[in-house]
Design a protein around this motif. Structure first.
Motif, PDB file in Angstrom:
ATOM      1  N   GLU A   1       0.857  -1.196   0.000  1.00  0.00           N
ATOM      2  CA  GLU A   1       0.000   0.000   0.000  1.00  0.00           C
ATOM      3  C   GLU A   1       0.890   1.241   0.000  1.00  0.00           C
ATOM      4  O   GLU A   1       1.785   1.375   0.835  1.00  0.00           O
ATOM      5  CB  GLU A   1      -0.921   0.011   1.224  1.00  0.00           C
ATOM      6  CG  GLU A   1      -2.017  -1.035   1.136  1.00  0.00           C
ATOM      7  CD  GLU A   1      -3.109  -0.860   2.186  1.00  0.00           C
ATOM      8  OE1 GLU A   1      -2.939  -0.025   3.115  1.00  0.00           O
ATOM      9  OE2 GLU A   1      -4.121  -1.568   2.088  1.00  0.00           O
ATOM     10  N   ILE A   2       0.618   2.118  -0.948  1.00  0.00           N
ATOM     11  CA  ILE A   2       1.379   3.361  -1.080  1.00  0.00           C
ATOM     12  C   ILE A   2       0.389   4.509  -0.977  1.00  0.00           C
ATOM     13  O   ILE A   2      -0.655   4.493  -1.643  1.00  0.00           O
ATOM     14  CB  ILE A   2       2.110   3.388  -2.437  1.00  0.00           C
ATOM     15  CG1 ILE A   2       3.195   2.304  -2.441  1.00  0.00           C
ATOM     16  CG2 ILE A   2       2.713   4.754  -2.720  1.00  0.00           C
ATOM     17  CD1 ILE A   2       3.883   2.119  -3.755  1.00  0.00           C
TER      18      ILE A   2
ATOM     19  N   LYS B   1      14.486   6.406  -0.538  1.00  0.00           N
ATOM     20  CA  LYS B   1      13.537   6.834   0.503  1.00  0.00           C
ATOM     21  C   LYS B   1      12.669   7.966  -0.037  1.00  0.00           C
ATOM     22  O   LYS B   1      13.177   8.862  -0.721  1.00  0.00           O
ATOM     23  CB  LYS B   1      14.288   7.326   1.750  1.00  0.00           C
ATOM     24  CG  LYS B   1      14.868   6.200   2.600  1.00  0.00           C
ATOM     25  CD  LYS B   1      15.030   6.673   4.038  1.00  0.00           C
ATOM     26  CE  LYS B   1      15.693   5.677   4.973  1.00  0.00           C
ATOM     27  NZ  LYS B   1      15.224   4.323   4.970  1.00  0.00           N
ATOM     28  N   PRO B   2      11.367   7.953   0.264  1.00  0.00           N
ATOM     29  CA  PRO B   2      10.482   8.996  -0.271  1.00  0.00           C
ATOM     30  C   PRO B   2      10.715  10.354   0.398  1.00  0.00           C
ATOM     31  O   PRO B   2      11.204  10.413   1.530  1.00  0.00           O
ATOM     32  CB  PRO B   2       9.085   8.479   0.059  1.00  0.00           C
ATOM     33  CG  PRO B   2       9.259   7.570   1.223  1.00  0.00           C
ATOM     34  CD  PRO B   2      10.636   6.984   1.096  1.00  0.00           C
ATOM     35  N   SER B   3      10.370  11.419  -0.321  1.00  0.00           N
ATOM     36  CA  SER B   3      10.408  12.761   0.283  1.00  0.00           C
ATOM     37  C   SER B   3       9.241  12.902   1.266  1.00  0.00           C
ATOM     38  O   SER B   3       9.332  13.582   2.277  1.00  0.00           O
ATOM     39  CB  SER B   3      10.275  13.838  -0.800  1.00  0.00           C
ATOM     40  OG  SER B   3      11.049  13.516  -1.927  1.00  0.00           O
ATOM     41  N   ARG B   4       8.128  12.269   0.914  1.00  0.00           N
ATOM     42  CA  ARG B   4       6.927  12.362   1.748  1.00  0.00           C
ATOM     43  C   ARG B   4       6.043  11.166   1.408  1.00  0.00           C
ATOM     44  O   ARG B   4       6.134  10.598   0.314  1.00  0.00           O
ATOM     45  CB  ARG B   4       6.178  13.658   1.408  1.00  0.00           C
ATOM     46  CG  ARG B   4       5.022  14.020   2.350  1.00  0.00           C
ATOM     47  CD  ARG B   4       4.392  15.333   1.917  1.00  0.00           C
ATOM     48  NE  ARG B   4       3.648  15.194   0.674  1.00  0.00           N
ATOM     49  CZ  ARG B   4       2.365  14.848   0.600  1.00  0.00           C
ATOM     50  NH1 ARG B   4       1.673  14.577   1.695  1.00  0.00           N
ATOM     51  NH2 ARG B   4       1.746  14.754  -0.568  1.00  0.00           N
ATOM     52  N   GLY B   5       5.193  10.761   2.359  1.00  0.00           N
ATOM     53  CA  GLY B   5       4.234   9.700   2.080  1.00  0.00           C
ATOM     54  C   GLY B   5       4.647   8.367   2.680  1.00  0.00           C
ATOM     55  O   GLY B   5       5.686   8.256   3.338  1.00  0.00           O
ATOM     56  N   GLU B   6       3.818   7.372   2.454  1.00  0.00           N
ATOM     57  CA  GLU B   6       3.969   6.082   3.131  1.00  0.00           C
ATOM     58  C   GLU B   6       4.033   4.933   2.130  1.00  0.00           C
ATOM     59  O   GLU B   6       3.332   4.938   1.119  1.00  0.00           O
ATOM     60  CB  GLU B   6       2.752   5.890   4.067  1.00  0.00           C
ATOM     61  CG  GLU B   6       2.782   4.647   4.927  1.00  0.00           C
ATOM     62  CD  GLU B   6       3.991   4.563   5.860  1.00  0.00           C
ATOM     63  OE1 GLU B   6       5.060   4.135   5.384  1.00  0.00           O
ATOM     64  OE2 GLU B   6       3.857   4.930   7.044  1.00  0.00           O
ATOM     65  N   ILE B   7       4.936   3.962   2.415  1.00  0.00           N
ATOM     66  CA  ILE B   7       5.026   2.713   1.642  1.00  0.00           C
ATOM     67  C   ILE B   7       4.991   1.584   2.655  1.00  0.00           C
ATOM     68  O   ILE B   7       5.882   1.483   3.502  1.00  0.00           O
ATOM     69  CB  ILE B   7       6.355   2.605   0.867  1.00  0.00           C
ATOM     70  CG1 ILE B   7       6.592   3.824  -0.004  1.00  0.00           C
ATOM     71  CG2 ILE B   7       6.391   1.327   0.033  1.00  0.00           C
ATOM     72  CD1 ILE B   7       8.034   3.973  -0.439  1.00  0.00           C
ATOM     73  N   ARG B   8       3.968   0.738   2.563  1.00  0.00           N
ATOM     74  CA  ARG B   8       3.891  -0.415   3.462  1.00  0.00           C
ATOM     75  C   ARG B   8       3.916  -1.699   2.639  1.00  0.00           C
ATOM     76  O   ARG B   8       3.188  -1.813   1.649  1.00  0.00           O
ATOM     77  CB  ARG B   8       2.610  -0.367   4.304  1.00  0.00           C
ATOM     78  CG  ARG B   8       2.520   0.880   5.176  1.00  0.00           C
ATOM     79  CD  ARG B   8       1.345   0.812   6.143  1.00  0.00           C
ATOM     80  NE  ARG B   8       1.687   0.081   7.347  1.00  0.00           N
ATOM     81  CZ  ARG B   8       2.362   0.603   8.373  1.00  0.00           C
ATOM     82  NH1 ARG B   8       2.765   1.847   8.322  1.00  0.00           N
ATOM     83  NH2 ARG B   8       2.629  -0.127   9.428  1.00  0.00           N
ATOM     84  N   VAL B   9       4.772  -2.634   3.041  1.00  0.00           N
ATOM     85  CA  VAL B   9       4.842  -3.953   2.406  1.00  0.00           C
ATOM     86  C   VAL B   9       4.593  -4.986   3.500  1.00  0.00           C
ATOM     87  O   VAL B   9       5.334  -5.029   4.489  1.00  0.00           O
ATOM     88  CB  VAL B   9       6.205  -4.194   1.731  1.00  0.00           C
ATOM     89  CG1 VAL B   9       6.283  -5.615   1.181  1.00  0.00           C
ATOM     90  CG2 VAL B   9       6.441  -3.186   0.611  1.00  0.00           C
ATOM     91  N   ASP B  10       3.549  -5.780   3.325  1.00  0.00           N
ATOM     92  CA  ASP B  10       3.167  -6.795   4.309  1.00  0.00           C
ATOM     93  C   ASP B  10       3.082  -6.182   5.711  1.00  0.00           C
ATOM     94  O   ASP B  10       3.545  -6.770   6.694  1.00  0.00           O
ATOM     95  CB  ASP B  10       4.182  -7.955   4.279  1.00  0.00           C
ATOM     96  CG  ASP B  10       3.599  -9.228   4.895  1.00  0.00           C
ATOM     97  OD1 ASP B  10       2.357  -9.404   4.846  1.00  0.00           O
ATOM     98  OD2 ASP B  10       4.370 -10.047   5.438  1.00  0.00           O
TER      99      ASP B  10
END
Length: 271
Positions: free
Chosen positions: A8-9, A57-66
């Motif tokens: 989920e991004i 790495k992102p400047s902003r925001g979320e990355i979820r894996v499992d």
């Protein structure tokens, strides 16, 4: 994070120094599905894969894996997560100085303490899955382009990953190899119970094998849907891309003054 989604991004921004690449990207990759990310060159597709894999790495925001927030993992946690990911970068990039067998065994030796006889069985099974068990003793230079790509697929699934990411898996292949690779991507995903993200330009092959497509342009998601929805899309950019039209929102001509005007100007100056 929904249990149905492996990745989920949300609201993701990324810039190289001052140059924005991704702008407010949000997308979900459901477990067990094959999802394509499409768009023109330079729209941020490969960058997105590197962010999911934690190389950037992102400047902003979320990355979820499992369920795990990738940007917040320390080196050890990221290493553990990457063990559960398979990656095939553009053109497969096999190690040229070791055999097909050793290419596929590489990650098993690197990431596990398995005995060599068990590694042997696993390597031969992976190569068998891509139809190349008989080629295990060959060197990469002895392989055709399609065969090399299949070895790279075997290497990407070496550790039975939960997530497989492909960057332009069809690039440079002849039509027969392209069809074989497409079917293999689908079959391997389903056989492993994995989830696949595929960055590609190859719209026609992708429409045959994927469950869902995200279309990107200028660092944003501009369209999404099933293959049927994308085929029927009225979005001008998507329509141009799907139907391979030379002119549309992506112009054929580089900006210039009208041709007649330039020709007339030349004659007016005595040509």
């Amino acid at each position: 994070m929904s249990a149905e989604n492996l990745v989920e991004i949300s609201s993701l921004d990324f810039a190289y120094e001052d140059r924005p690449i991704l702008d407010g990207i949000s997308l979900q990759i459901p477990r067990g599905k094959v999802v394509a990310i499409m768009g023109g060159s330079g729209c941020g597709k490969t960058t997105l894969l590197r962010l999911i894999g934690g190389q950037l790495k992102p400047s902003r925001g979320e990355i979820r894996v499992d369920g795990q927030s990738v940007p917040q993992l320390d080196d050890e946690e990221l290493y553990a997560l990457r063990r559960r990911m398979g990656m095939l970068f553009q053109f497969g990039a096999l190690f040229t100085d070791i055999s097909v067998y050793d290419n596929v065994a590489y990650q098993m030796r690197e990431h596990t303490d398995l005995p060599e006889e068990l590694i042997r069985d696993m390597v031969l099974m992976k190569l068998n899955a891509v139809g190349l068990r008989g080629a295990h003793g060959l060197m990469p230079a002895e392989l055709s382009g399609g065969m090399a790509r299949r070895v790279a697929l075997a290497r990407a699934i070496a550790l039975d990953p939960m997530l497989i990411m492909y960057d332009e898996p069809f690039a440079g292949l002849d039509p027969i190899s392209l069809g074989i690779i497409g079917q293999l991507i689908r079959r391997l995903n389903d056989a492993l119970g994995a989830t696949t993200i595929m960055v590609t330009h190859d719209i026609q092959e992708s429409l045959l094998i994927v469950d869902y497509i995200y279309f990107m342009s200028d660092g944003k998601v501009i369209a999404l849907g099933t293959p049927d929805e994308i085929r029927a899309s009225r979005h001008p950019f998507v329509h141009q891309f799907v139907h391979a039209e030379a002119d549309g929102p992506v112009p054929f001509h580089y900006p210039a003054a009208p041709l007649a005007q330039e020709l007339l100007a030349r004659h007016a100056h005595g040509g």
